[in-house]
Design an enzyme around this catalytic site. Structure first.
Site, short mmCIF file in Angstrom:
data_model
loop_
_atom_site.label_atom_id
_atom_site.label_comp_id
_atom_site.label_asym_id
_atom_site.label_seq_id
_atom_site.Cartn_x
_atom_site.Cartn_y
_atom_site.Cartn_z
N GLY A 86 0.78 -1.23 0.00
CA GLY A 86 0.00 0.00 0.00
C GLY A 86 0.81 1.28 0.00
N ALA A 87 2.10 1.18 -0.22
CA ALA A 87 2.97 2.37 -0.12
C ALA A 87 2.59 3.46 -1.12
CB ALA A 87 4.43 1.98 -0.30
N GLY A 88 2.38 3.10 -2.36
CA GLY A 88 2.06 4.10 -3.38
C GLY A 88 0.73 4.78 -3.12
N ASP A 89 -0.27 4.00 -2.77
CA ASP A 89 -1.59 4.58 -2.48
C ASP A 89 -1.52 5.50 -1.26
OD1 ASP A 89 -2.74 3.26 -4.63
OD2 ASP A 89 -3.34 1.54 -3.43
#
Length: 140
Positions: A86-89
């Site tokens: 979930g890093a990008g989101d």
């Protein structure tokens, strides 16, 4: 309009024309710029089509580039990553929220980087997103 072009694909001309900010990782930037190059060169190529771009660089942080300004490298926050799902989101959501709160683009990217760093220390995607208080504390 803010767009996180992930996964990258050819964008129609009307989408490029409507963009105020493009957020991509280094691989997506290279794909959209149709070249392999250093992040600063990729940003320069993308700035021909959009007024501002943020290129995320994983643990190395991000590059913030805007037309008629020098690019700014925002350093990453060193953590022991558990799950990067979930890093990008998380980065995109916190960056947009920072801009909505009136932060400049580099300031919003710093906050977003801190949030993404916290997110990768936890398993999962939604469950890994830190609270606003956690992000503020980490960004200090």
């Amino acid at each position: 309009m803010v767009l996180n072009a992930a996964p990258s694909q050819d964008l129609p001309g009307d989408v490029w024309a409507a963009l105020d900010l493009l957020i991509v990782n280094e691989y997506e930037a290279a794909d959209l710029a149709h070249t392999q190059a250093a992040p600063e060169e990729l940003a320069a190529a993308l700035l021909e089509r959009v007024p501002a771009v943020v290129i995320t660089l994983g643990a190395e942080g991000s590059l913030v580039a805007q037309r008629d300004r020098e690019p700014v490298r925002v350093p990453g926050v060193k953590v022991d990553a558990v799950d990067t799902t979930g890093a990008g989101d998380t980065f995109c959501g916190v960056l947009a929220a920072g801009l909505a709160r009136g932060l400049d683009l580099a300031g919003a990217a710093r906050l977003a980087g801190a949030a993404a760093a916290l997110a990768v220390t936890r398993p999962g995607a939604q469950d890994a997103v830190p609270t606003a208080a956690e992000v503020e504390e980490s960004a200090k």
